[in-house]
Scaffold this motif. Structure first.
Motif, short mmCIF file in Angstrom:
data_model
loop_
_atom_site.label_atom_id
_atom_site.label_comp_id
_atom_site.label_asym_id
_atom_site.label_seq_id
_atom_site.Cartn_x
_atom_site.Cartn_y
_atom_site.Cartn_z
N PHE A 101 26.45 -52.77 34.49
CA PHE A 101 27.73 -53.05 34.54
C PHE A 101 27.76 -54.26 35.16
CE2 PHE A 101 31.55 -52.11 37.34
CZ PHE A 101 32.22 -51.62 36.04
N LYS A 102 27.11 -54.58 36.62
CA LYS A 102 27.73 -55.87 36.87
C LYS A 102 27.22 -57.71 36.07
CE LYS A 102 26.25 -54.89 41.29
NZ LYS A 102 25.11 -54.91 42.66
N ALA A 103 26.40 -56.93 34.97
CA ALA A 103 26.22 -58.17 34.17
C ALA A 103 27.14 -58.06 33.19
CB ALA A 103 24.77 -57.42 33.67
N ASN A 104 28.55 -57.09 33.01
CA ASN A 104 29.62 -56.57 31.87
C ASN A 104 30.63 -57.13 32.43
OD1 ASN A 104 29.28 -54.91 29.40
ND2 ASN A 104 27.40 -53.70 30.53
N VAL A 105 30.54 -57.59 33.49
CA VAL A 105 31.88 -58.27 34.55
C VAL A 105 32.38 -59.43 34.15
CG1 VAL A 105 33.06 -59.14 36.51
CG2 VAL A 105 31.82 -56.52 37.05
N GLU A 106 30.93 -59.97 33.88
CA GLU A 106 31.02 -60.93 32.84
C GLU A 106 32.50 -61.27 32.10
OE1 GLU A 106 28.08 -65.23 30.84
OE2 GLU A 106 27.42 -63.54 32.47
N GLY A 107 33.16 -61.96 32.15
CA GLY A 107 33.90 -62.30 30.57
C GLY A 107 35.37 -61.67 30.68
N VAL A 108 35.91 -60.88 32.17
CA VAL A 108 37.01 -60.05 32.00
C VAL A 108 37.80 -61.13 31.91
CG1 VAL A 108 35.14 -56.85 32.44
CG2 VAL A 108 36.44 -59.42 34.06
N ARG A 109 39.08 -60.54 31.84
CA ARG A 109 40.36 -61.45 32.08
C ARG A 109 40.49 -61.89 33.81
NH1 ARG A 109 44.11 -62.14 28.13
NH2 ARG A 109 44.69 -63.34 29.83
N PHE A 110 40.02 -60.78 34.28
CA PHE A 110 40.47 -60.40 35.76
C PHE A 110 40.05 -59.12 36.41
CE2 PHE A 110 44.43 -58.81 33.66
CZ PHE A 110 44.49 -57.83 34.33
N VAL A 111 39.73 -59.01 37.61
CA VAL A 111 39.10 -57.46 39.42
C VAL A 111 40.19 -57.33 39.53
CG1 VAL A 111 37.40 -57.47 40.36
CG2 VAL A 111 36.91 -58.50 38.11
N ILE A 112 40.16 -56.14 39.31
CA ILE A 112 41.66 -55.96 40.53
C ILE A 112 40.84 -55.41 41.63
CG2 ILE A 112 43.16 -53.75 41.69
CD1 ILE A 112 44.12 -54.59 38.01
N ARG A 113 40.94 -55.94 42.53
CA ARG A 113 39.92 -55.08 43.86
C ARG A 113 40.56 -54.37 44.20
NH1 ARG A 113 38.88 -57.08 49.63
NH2 ARG A 113 36.72 -56.23 49.98
N THR A 114 39.80 -52.88 44.79
CA THR A 114 40.67 -51.59 45.59
C THR A 114 40.47 -52.10 47.33
OG1 THR A 114 39.36 -50.08 45.42
CG2 THR A 114 41.44 -50.66 43.69
N GLY A 115 40.41 -51.22 47.84
CA GLY A 115 39.93 -51.03 49.73
C GLY A 115 39.01 -49.97 49.52
N GLU A 116 39.05 -49.49 48.18
CA GLU A 116 37.93 -47.73 47.91
C GLU A 116 36.44 -48.61 48.45
OE1 GLU A 116 37.32 -44.62 47.57
OE2 GLU A 116 39.36 -44.71 46.83
N THR A 117 35.74 -47.34 48.95
CA THR A 117 34.74 -47.36 49.80
C THR A 117 33.22 -46.16 48.99
OG1 THR A 117 35.23 -45.98 51.16
CG2 THR A 117 34.93 -48.14 51.98
N THR A 118 34.55 -45.14 48.05
CA THR A 118 33.31 -44.58 47.45
C THR A 118 31.89 -45.34 46.66
OG1 THR A 118 34.93 -42.44 47.61
CG2 THR A 118 33.08 -42.28 45.61
N PRO A 119 30.66 -44.91 46.55
CA PRO A 119 29.96 -45.98 46.20
C PRO A 119 30.71 -46.16 44.20
CG PRO A 119 28.87 -43.96 47.33
CD PRO A 119 30.17 -43.91 47.14
N TYR A 120 30.26 -46.40 43.43
CA TYR A 120 30.56 -46.55 41.76
C TYR A 120 31.94 -46.36 41.72
CZ TYR A 120 25.59 -46.52 42.31
OH TYR A 120 24.17 -46.94 43.04
N ALA A 121 32.55 -46.60 42.58
CA ALA A 121 34.05 -46.59 42.29
C ALA A 121 34.65 -47.68 41.21
CB ALA A 121 35.20 -46.03 43.18
N ASN A 122 34.55 -48.34 39.75
CA ASN A 122 34.35 -49.14 39.40
C ASN A 122 34.55 -48.49 38.05
OD1 ASN A 122 33.82 -51.23 41.64
ND2 ASN A 122 32.05 -50.14 41.21
N VAL A 123 35.69 -49.33 37.16
CA VAL A 123 35.88 -48.97 36.03
C VAL A 123 35.98 -50.49 35.72
CG1 VAL A 123 37.78 -47.77 35.70
CG2 VAL A 123 36.32 -47.55 33.94
N ILE A 124 35.70 -50.42 33.86
CA ILE A 124 35.82 -52.02 32.95
C ILE A 124 36.60 -51.32 31.60
CG2 ILE A 124 34.97 -53.26 31.74
CD1 ILE A 124 32.48 -53.62 32.75
N PHE A 125 37.76 -51.95 31.66
CA PHE A 125 38.77 -50.73 30.61
C PHE A 125 38.70 -52.24 29.96
CE2 PHE A 125 40.59 -48.11 34.04
CZ PHE A 125 40.50 -47.03 33.65
#
Length: 131
Positions: A101-125
């Motif tokens: 997942f972390k490697a797939n973040v490369e090349g995205v247009r942007f990241v919207i960072r929330t204040g979430e602390t739940t583990p693995y609460a990340n999605v690439i759309f």
């Protein structure tokens, strides 16, 4: 002044620039992001805003065709939050590693960072088209 929809100027501008096949991330408070990728930092304090709140805000704004989450998110509340709001096929990869997942973040247009602390609460759309 806008009376509805996304009123955060940076986020509204980034969303308006999305095109078919573009990818972006909605992340928890701790996802590492490679230099050069725009970060739209909505986090105020830990837990604010939540991943769910940001998903809810974006739900009516986008046409999406696919989502990608960490394998570790499968069966968790984070996965359910995404499934409850977006009817897109989800794929899964390990959180870490060369193809993760972390490697797939490369090349995205942007990241919207929330204040979430739940583990693995990340999605690439990946964006679709409305026609």
């Amino acid at each position: 002044m806008l009376t509805h929809g996304i009123i955060n100027a940076q986020l509204a501008h980034a969303l308006a620039g999305l095109r078919h096949k573009d990818r972006f991330v909605i992340s928890d408070a701790g996802l590492p992001v490679q230099p050069g990728i725009e970060i739209i930092d909505l986090a105020v304090v830990l837990g604010v805003p939540t991943f769910e709140e940001v998903l809810d805000a974006l739900k009516g704004e986008l046409v999406l065709e696919e989502g990608l989450m960490a394998e570790e998110a499968r069966g968790t509340v984070a996965e359910q939050w995404v499934k409850d709001r977006f009817e897109v096929p989800l794929s899964y990869v390990p959180h870490d590693g060369d193809e993760g997942f972390k490697a797939n973040v490369e090349g995205v247009r942007f990241v919207i960072r929330t204040g979430e602390t739940t583990p693995y609460a990340n999605v690439i759309f990946r964006c679709g088209v409305p026609f």
